[in-house]
Design a protein around this motif. Structure first.
Motif, PDB file in Angstrom:
ATOM      1  N   ARG A 169       0.819  -1.214   0.000  1.00  0.00           N
ATOM      2  CA  ARG A 169       0.000   0.000   0.000  1.00  0.00           C
ATOM      3  C   ARG A 169       0.849   1.259   0.000  1.00  0.00           C
TER       4      ARG A 169
ATOM      5  N   ILE B 270      -0.774   3.015 -11.200  1.00  0.00           N
ATOM      6  CA  ILE B 270       0.554   3.502 -11.594  1.00  0.00           C
ATOM      7  C   ILE B 270       0.697   3.487 -13.110  1.00  0.00           C
TER       8      ILE B 270
ATOM      9  N   LEU C 269       8.700  -2.623  -8.603  1.00  0.00           N
ATOM     10  CA  LEU C 269       7.335  -2.802  -9.115  1.00  0.00           C
ATOM     11  C   LEU C 269       7.071  -4.263  -9.455  1.00  0.00           C
TER      12      LEU C 269
ATOM     13  N   HIS D 139       2.118   6.149  -7.146  1.00  0.00           N
ATOM     14  CA  HIS D 139       1.007   6.773  -7.867  1.00  0.00           C
ATOM     15  C   HIS D 139       1.031   8.286  -7.706  1.00  0.00           C
TER      16      HIS D 139
ATOM     17  N   ALA E 228      -2.406  -5.350  -4.664  1.00  0.00           N
ATOM     18  CA  ALA E 228      -1.239  -5.271  -5.556  1.00  0.00           C
ATOM     19  C   ALA E 228      -1.651  -4.911  -6.977  1.00  0.00           C
TER      20      ALA E 228
ATOM     21  N   GLY F 172      -3.027  -1.218  -7.224  1.00  0.00           N
ATOM     22  CA  GLY F 172      -1.966  -0.209  -7.189  1.00  0.00           C
ATOM     23  C   GLY F 172      -1.176  -0.155  -8.479  1.00  0.00           C
ATOM     24  N   LEU F 173      -0.846  -1.311  -9.039  1.00  0.00           N
ATOM     25  CA  LEU F 173      -0.084  -1.349 -10.290  1.00  0.00           C
ATOM     26  C   LEU F 173      -0.874  -0.727 -11.441  1.00  0.00           C
TER      27      LEU F 173
ATOM     28  N   VAL G 279       6.121  -5.973  -6.347  1.00  0.00           N
ATOM     29  CA  VAL G 279       4.693  -5.765  -6.059  1.00  0.00           C
ATOM     30  C   VAL G 279       3.861  -6.723  -6.905  1.00  0.00           C
TER      31      VAL G 279
ATOM     32  N   CYS H  44       2.786   1.567  -3.501  1.00  0.00           N
ATOM     33  CA  CYS H  44       1.877   1.901  -4.605  1.00  0.00           C
ATOM     34  C   CYS H  44       1.313   3.309  -4.458  1.00  0.00           C
TER      35      CYS H  44
END
Length: 863
Positions: free
Chosen positions: A198, A272, A247, A205, A265, A268-269, A250, A201
């Motif tokens: 968390r 991004i 990354l 972001h 996960a 968040g990816l 993640v 990410c």
């Protein structure tokens, strides 16, 4: 008091720095003499409650214990050390080493406090302690693998804080990235990994694409070291501070056994990817709006989709390595089914629809972004992700069809007389169709975890939904049951359905909302993006870039496989027909080679074949149908081009696609005709075509002396005949004309079975006079091939090489001709039997004889 103390320390720093350093070293090192003789005054106030219930604050003081902690929850030597760093950092020159020695203290308390203090000191923007004390910094990083969970959680916060404030320290940030990656991949605690996911990410972001130019915030200086309070402005690091390995670490958690970890996960990816990759790539296209210059679009696509040019742009390669693989991970998550992880499946729908290509992008930008993402998914090694993407959209397509069938069945049930047997039967059928809808939508376990409705079982939810009094619920659902609905219809469904289903209970509201989300078309693909893909394909071809044109057409082909109606809108279909006419008539020889290289005509014919089946009956042109002149003109243009592909110069795939498109135009699915009318239209369209295809000039085994292009025509002819047998069995089996009793289809069967597969002479004496009106168009293209190698200057080596190449072509053509003949026989048997059974007693089709079927099967077994 704090400010007074700070001022005193600054003015007397040269006199008191050594005593203070000795004091701190003694306290932190646990020196008995220092600990027993020194006390630290707690400047905080103790809050108590008197007898009357009032809150009373009184100052207090306490002595420092052997671990450096005051006896109660007041000030401690660790906090004082940090505050001294903010006021007079030079005092701590000899103290940092002492603090670092506590990192290996056997007791958890001192070890944790040392870890926390060093994390704050290293990450402070007002100092460069991490650079000066590299050894201590390395010792601190090792606490990432500490046995105590509390210390590892502190390390995660400290590492993320370091990336936030010290992004200019490239070497140190690389070490921090490695430590965070190790925590993400190897830490045994779920809580620690979730915290790392968390925080990493969120920070990535919120990061910027360009570093902040404020030097006071990025580089330490003498003036900032004397600042008593940190800058009030929130600092965000540049995205370059995050390594690709971090990354990927993640992404490694996407395959975790824990559902929350997987979901956090991948979410968040995806965020991004959208902010730092696709938005950045499309910024110039977005600035240009829907009418963006085609040169800008071509430049963007060549930079990111052309392997030759991509290598020349280092920043493109780095961005691809860091972010380009994220869509692959998103679609690979489709592997987790509703039975395994319904919450993740719901999240994937949301990510694909609203995150990867959000609605804030223009339709042109979304079309370009779709081309970039699909191009990446089709690269070697990413085939599984592409298949899972197709599976996801296939499920949505099935859900839309199932929902449409349920809504039609419900309308039918409501139209029956109340209480009648017919009404009960129709209502039961509608409920069965609703159960099919439920099986394709989200299960309750994926949406009811936060609800306390005791009646949260699917049967009761479906019953309440089916018997809802508000008719507007079903009207709203009907607007999103078709893939061609607008974004405003989707938004209206999301806004209105929760309000109108509120009376059914919380679980019913959640289920209806999940149904709308899974059924509606998001920003990733909808009719607007497909329409713009077709337009951009045309513009790219006009700009002499067939490669980019094929890229957009491939997007259309991929997306209309589950949603054929997306390219069947009037505007899209018109553009496709115009595009086909241009590439078939108005091209230079050089452009024609590029068209063949990238398969532009094949792509267009494939798209037309699939989309024509979903065209509304009112949009299918034809004389006498009451259509406007423009529609009739488009239909006639398309028909002439499709017939040319079948009879003259189309490849096998183009010929097959053309027949399927013609069949859809003659008898569209949406147009419900009686059997006699349908058969009449079918024969009128396909009997002349079949007659032309079985002409002796076309349906003949090629001679070895013929040019390779002429030899390949027999494969195209047989492919077209097989498609006619499948799409138009009534025309294929209709009675023939002329001197021979065989029908057109029987002549094709006789050639395929006897001449090609069994190697016999055909039994029918075909006369060219019967086909004189259809076969004269080929002489113009056949004659130049005979004298291609008449020059004697080529030499013996060239002759030998061309002879070997000719052998390869001959083998290829004859093998393909055998396969196409098998296809003709199989399509005829299967389509005739299936259509005869489907049409019932009214059908005039006769199934192939047992002897013929046995002969075909024996031949296939022998082969």
């Amino acid at each position: 008091q704090y400010l007074v103390a700070a001022k005193i320390i600054r003015r007397t720093e040269d006199k008191i720095s050594s005593p203070i350093a000795a004091l701190l070293n003694g306290l932190l090192g646990g020196d008995t003499d220092v600990v027993t003789s020194i006390s630290v005054v707690d400047l905080t106030e103790t809050t108590t409650t008197d007898a009357r219930g009032k809150t009373v604050s009184t100052p207090s003081a306490a002595a420092v214990t052997s671990t450096g902690q005051v006896a109660h929850t007041g000030a401690d030597v660790w906090s004082i050390t940090y505050e001294l760093h903010r006021i007079a950092p030079q005092i701590l020159t000899t103290v940092i080493g002492t603090v670092a020695s506590s990192l290996v203290y056997p007791e958890v308390g001192p070890r944790w406090r040392a870890t926390k203090l060093l994390g704050r000191l290293f990450a402070a923007r007002s100092s460069n302690i991490a650079v000066k004390f590299r050894i201590c910094f390395s010792q601190w990083l090792r606490r990432s693998a500490d046995t105590e969970q509390k210390i590892r959680e502190t390390m995660v916060k400290g590492l993320v804080s370091f990336l936030t404030n010290k992004s200019h320290e490239t070497d140190l940030c690389q070490d921090v990235n490695e430590s965070l990656a190790t925590i993400l991949t190897k830490d045994p605690s779920l809580d620690v990994r979730l915290l790392a996911i968390r925080q990493v990410c969120e920070l990535a972001h919120n990061a910027t694409n360009d570093a902040i130019s404020d030097t006071a915030a990025t580089t330490p200086s003498a003036t900032t070291s004397n600042t008593t309070t940190p800058p009030s402005r929130t600092y965000t690091p540049d995205i370059s501070v995050f390594s690709a390995e971090l990354l990927l670490a993640v992404a490694n958690r996407v395959s975790s056994k824990n559902k929350i970890e997987r979901r956090d996960a991948i979410t968040g990816l995806a965020q991004i990817f959208h902010k730092h990759y696709i938005r950045k790539i499309l910024r110039h296209v977005q600035d240009g709006g829907d009418d963006c210059d085609i040169e800008v679009i071509l430049r963007v696509l060549h930079e990111h989709c052309s392997e030759e040019q991509t290598k020349n742009y280092k920043f493109v390669v780095e961005a691809e390595e860091k972010f380009g693989w994220i869509p692959q991970k998103v679609f690979e998550c489709v592997y987790f089914s509703d039975a395994t992880d319904p919450e993740l499946r719901n999240r994937i729908y949301q990510i694909v629809d609203d995150v990867l290509l959000d609605g804030g992008l223009t339709a042109t930008s979304r079309a370009v972004g779709l081309a970039i993402i699909l191009h990446g998914l089709k690269k070697k090694g990413k085939e599984n992700a592409f298949k899972w993407m197709c599976a996801l959209f296939s499920q949505r397509s099935q859900l839309q069809r199932a929902l449409g069938l349920y809504l039609d069945a419900r309308v039918k049930a409501k139209g029956c007389e109340a209480g009648s047997a017919e009404a009960f039967t129709a209502d039961a059928e509608a409920m069965e169709k609703l159960e099919v809808v439920a099986s394709l939508s989200s299960p309750l376990v994926g949406i009811s975890s936060s609800n306390s409705d005791s009646s949260a079982d699917m049967s009761s939810v479906l019953k309440r939904f089916h018997t809802a009094k508000d008719k507007h619920i079903f009207r709203i659902l009907s607007t999103i049951a078709s893939p061609t609905h607008s974004p405003s219809a989707r938004k209206r469904a999301f806004d209105e359905l929760p309000k109108r289903t509120k009376g059914m209970g919380a679980v019913s509201v959640a289920w209806t909302k999940a149904l709308a989300r899974r059924c509606s078309m998001g920003a990733f693909v909808n009719f607007e993006s497909i329409e713009h893909c077709i337009i951009l394909a045309q513009e790219s071809f006009e700009a002499n870039d067939c490669k980019v044109s094929s890229l957009f057409l491939t997007c259309v082909k991929t997306m209309i496989a589950p949603f054929p109606a997306l390219a069947a809108t009037k505007e899209s279909f018109k553009n496709l027909v115009e595009f086909l006419e241009v590439v078939r008539t108005d091209v230079t020889p050089e452009a024609k080679k590029e068209l063949e290289e990238y398969g532009i005509v094949t792509l267009i014919s494939d798209i037309l074949a699939k989309s024509a089946s979903s065209m509304p009956a009112s949009d299918v042109g034809g004389k006498g149908n009451g259509d406007d002149e423009e529609t009739i003109s488009i239909y006639e243009t398309l028909r002439s081009q499709l017939l040319r592909l079948c009879k003259n110069d189309g490849t096998p795939e183009q010929a097959r696609n053309s027949v399927h498109a013609l069949s859809s135009l003659v008898n569209p699915v949406s147009q419900h005709l009686s059997l006699p009318s349908r058969v009449k239209k079918e024969k009128k369209e396909f009997e002349p075509l079949l007659k032309a295809l079985v002409a002796p000039s076309r349906l003949a085994i090629p001679d070895d002396s013929m040019a390779s292009k002429q030899k390949s025509k027999i494969v195209s002819v047989l492919s077209a005949i097989a498609a006619v047998a499948e799409c138009a069995p009534y025309a294929f089996n209709s009675t023939g004309e002329g001197k021979t009793p065989l029908c057109w289809g029987e002549r094709a069967i006789d050639f395929s079975l006897n001449a090609v597969l069994l190697g016999k002479n055909t039994s029918s004496n075909l006369s060219n006079e019967e086909y004189s009106s259809d076969s004269g168009s080929e002489s113009e293209t056949e004659s130049p091939a005979k004298g291609r190698r008449s020059s004697t200057a080529r030499g013996n080596k060239a002759a030998v090489a061309s002879s070997k190449e000719n052998d390869k072509v001959n083998i290829s053509v004859h093998c393909r001709m055998i396969c196409a003949s098998i296809e003709v026989l199989i399509c005829h048997i299967r389509a005739t039997i299936v259509r005869a059974k489907a049409d019932g007693a009214k059908s005039e089709l006769e199934a192939p004889s047992t002897e013929h079927v046995a002969k075909v099967f024996k031949t296939l077994i022998d082969i």
